[in-house]
Design a protein around this motif. Structure first.
Motif, PDB file in Angstrom:
ATOM      1  N   UNK A   7      35.024  33.711  53.837  1.00 22.80           N
ATOM      2  CA  UNK A   7      34.235  34.567  53.161  1.00 22.80           C
ATOM      3  C   UNK A   7      34.409  35.908  53.177  1.00 22.80           C
ATOM      4  N   UNK A   8      34.947  36.356  54.295  1.00 19.59           N
ATOM      5  CA  UNK A   8      35.267  37.780  54.323  1.00 19.59           C
ATOM      6  C   UNK A   8      36.565  38.083  53.467  1.00 19.59           C
ATOM      7  N   UNK A   9      37.570  37.132  53.454  1.00 20.37           N
ATOM      8  CA  UNK A   9      38.680  37.542  52.430  1.00 20.37           C
ATOM      9  C   UNK A   9      38.028  37.567  50.815  1.00 20.37           C
ATOM     10  N   UNK A  10      37.286  36.528  50.558  1.00 22.76           N
ATOM     11  CA  UNK A  10      36.915  36.451  49.216  1.00 22.76           C
ATOM     12  C   UNK A  10      36.077  37.756  49.061  1.00 22.76           C
ATOM     13  N   UNK A  11      35.146  38.194  49.637  1.00 23.25           N
ATOM     14  CA  UNK A  11      34.376  39.501  49.552  1.00 23.25           C
ATOM     15  C   UNK A  11      35.422  40.584  49.328  1.00 23.25           C
ATOM     16  N   UNK A  12      36.431  40.619  50.245  1.00 16.27           N
ATOM     17  CA  UNK A  12      37.209  41.883  50.189  1.00 16.27           C
ATOM     18  C   UNK A  12      38.021  41.739  48.882  1.00 16.27           C
ATOM     19  N   UNK A  13      38.656  40.337  48.464  1.00  9.71           N
ATOM     20  CA  UNK A  13      39.252  40.463  47.130  1.00  9.71           C
ATOM     21  C   UNK A  13      38.117  40.999  45.937  1.00  9.71           C
ATOM     22  N   UNK A  14      37.013  40.539  45.989  1.00 10.23           N
ATOM     23  CA  UNK A  14      36.126  41.055  44.998  1.00 10.23           C
ATOM     24  C   UNK A  14      35.925  42.363  45.079  1.00 10.23           C
ATOM     25  N   UNK A  15      35.832  43.070  46.284  1.00 14.13           N
ATOM     26  CA  UNK A  15      35.571  44.554  46.535  1.00 14.13           C
ATOM     27  C   UNK A  15      36.779  45.381  46.043  1.00 14.13           C
ATOM     28  N   UNK A  16      38.050  44.919  46.368  1.00 14.50           N
ATOM     29  CA  UNK A  16      39.235  45.516  45.949  1.00 14.50           C
ATOM     30  C   UNK A  16      39.463  45.444  44.224  1.00 14.50           C
ATOM     31  N   UNK A  17      39.041  44.335  43.738  1.00 13.16           N
ATOM     32  CA  UNK A  17      39.137  44.478  42.493  1.00 13.16           C
ATOM     33  C   UNK A  17      38.120  45.174  41.699  1.00 13.16           C
ATOM     34  N   UNK A  34      46.676  42.620  47.181  1.00 11.35           N
ATOM     35  CA  UNK A  34      47.801  41.800  47.428  1.00 11.35           C
ATOM     36  C   UNK A  34      47.988  41.227  48.763  1.00 11.35           C
ATOM     37  N   UNK A  35      47.906  41.509  49.831  1.00 11.33           N
ATOM     38  CA  UNK A  35      47.671  41.275  51.079  1.00 11.33           C
ATOM     39  C   UNK A  35      46.750  40.094  51.267  1.00 11.33           C
ATOM     40  N   UNK A  36      45.693  40.466  50.542  1.00 15.00           N
ATOM     41  CA  UNK A  36      44.419  39.323  50.517  1.00 15.00           C
ATOM     42  C   UNK A  36      45.079  37.906  49.946  1.00 15.00           C
ATOM     43  N   UNK A  39      47.749  36.304  51.995  1.00 13.72           N
ATOM     44  CA  UNK A  39      47.480  35.747  53.445  1.00 13.72           C
ATOM     45  C   UNK A  39      46.540  34.568  53.380  1.00 13.72           C
ATOM     46  N   UNK A  40      45.601  34.596  52.253  1.00 12.54           N
ATOM     47  CA  UNK A  40      44.431  33.442  52.553  1.00 12.54           C
ATOM     48  C   UNK A  40      43.880  33.054  51.060  1.00 12.54           C
ATOM     49  N   UNK A  41      44.326  33.284  49.903  1.00 17.39           N
ATOM     50  CA  UNK A  41      43.619  33.224  48.741  1.00 17.39           C
ATOM     51  C   UNK A  41      44.183  31.765  47.945  1.00 17.39           C
ATOM     52  N   UNK A  42      45.026  31.301  48.603  1.00 18.82           N
ATOM     53  CA  UNK A  42      45.726  30.178  47.719  1.00 18.82           C
ATOM     54  C   UNK A  42      46.291  30.463  46.558  1.00 18.82           C
ATOM     55  N   UNK A  43      46.658  32.054  46.541  1.00 18.59           N
ATOM     56  CA  UNK A  43      47.294  32.564  45.393  1.00 18.59           C
ATOM     57  C   UNK A  43      48.356  33.767  45.859  1.00 18.59           C
ATOM     58  N   UNK A  44      49.284  32.963  46.727  1.00 17.37           N
ATOM     59  CA  UNK A  44      50.423  33.917  47.091  1.00 17.37           C
ATOM     60  C   UNK A  44      51.124  34.622  46.309  1.00 17.37           C
ATOM     61  N   UNK A  45      51.477  34.088  45.225  1.00 18.32           N
ATOM     62  CA  UNK A  45      52.471  34.702  44.335  1.00 18.32           C
ATOM     63  C   UNK A  45      51.696  35.873  43.522  1.00 18.32           C
TER      64      UNK A  45
END
Length: 145
Positions: A7-17, A34-36, A39-45
């Motif tokens: 939940x927090x990673x998804x929110x961080x990704x949304x906020x950084x975008x 990129x770190x997010x 480390x946890x999105x399922x899209x490391x590349x």
């Protein structure tokens, strides 16, 4: 059901975008995004590509170089990690953490002498007695293994 970490990673990704929509040139935001991703999105590349984009625009970006080095270690690409950590130390010799990561990487490669030498440099520069004591213990383990 998502875990709270997701939940927090998804929110961080949304906020950084959203932040990048406001300022697409902010390299620190790209590094954090990129770190997010790695480390946890399922899209490391996707994350690695963002980090590489940052260092292609600014090869002196310490945080991007550091994280590319750490991710290289995680994926067993020790030579690439060493290049990143050494590059950081060329730019910022007082960045003691890079000596620690470099020493651990050499140890992972089985290069004990190089690991010990690098970890000794870390100890000389470190102001943290507790970490220095742990590093001394690690050095002793390397010497006795």
């Amino acid at each position: 059901c998502k875990t709270s970490a997701h939940y927090f990673i998804d929110n961080a990704i949304e906020s950084y975008n959203k932040a990048l929509e406001l300022d697409s040139t902010n390299l620190d935001t790209k590094v954090n995004l990129g770190i997010c991703y790695v480390e946890s999105s399922g899209e490391p590349m996707k994350g690695i590509m963002l980090l590489r984009e940052v260092v292609s625009k600014d090869s002196t970006h310490i945080n991007a170089q550091l994280n590319l080095g750490l991710f290289a270690v995680q994926s067993g690409q020790y030579d690439k990690a060493i290049e990143r950590f050494e590059r950081i130390l060329q730019m910022k010799p007082e960045f003691t953490e890079a000596y620690l990561y470099l020493g651990q990487t050499y140890a992972s490669m089985g290069k004990k002498d190089k690991a010990i030498e690098t970890l000794e440099k870390f100890k000389k520069l470190s102001n943290d007695a507790a970490i220095s004591a742990e590093v001394t213990e690690y050095i002793n383990q390397l010497k006795n293994s």
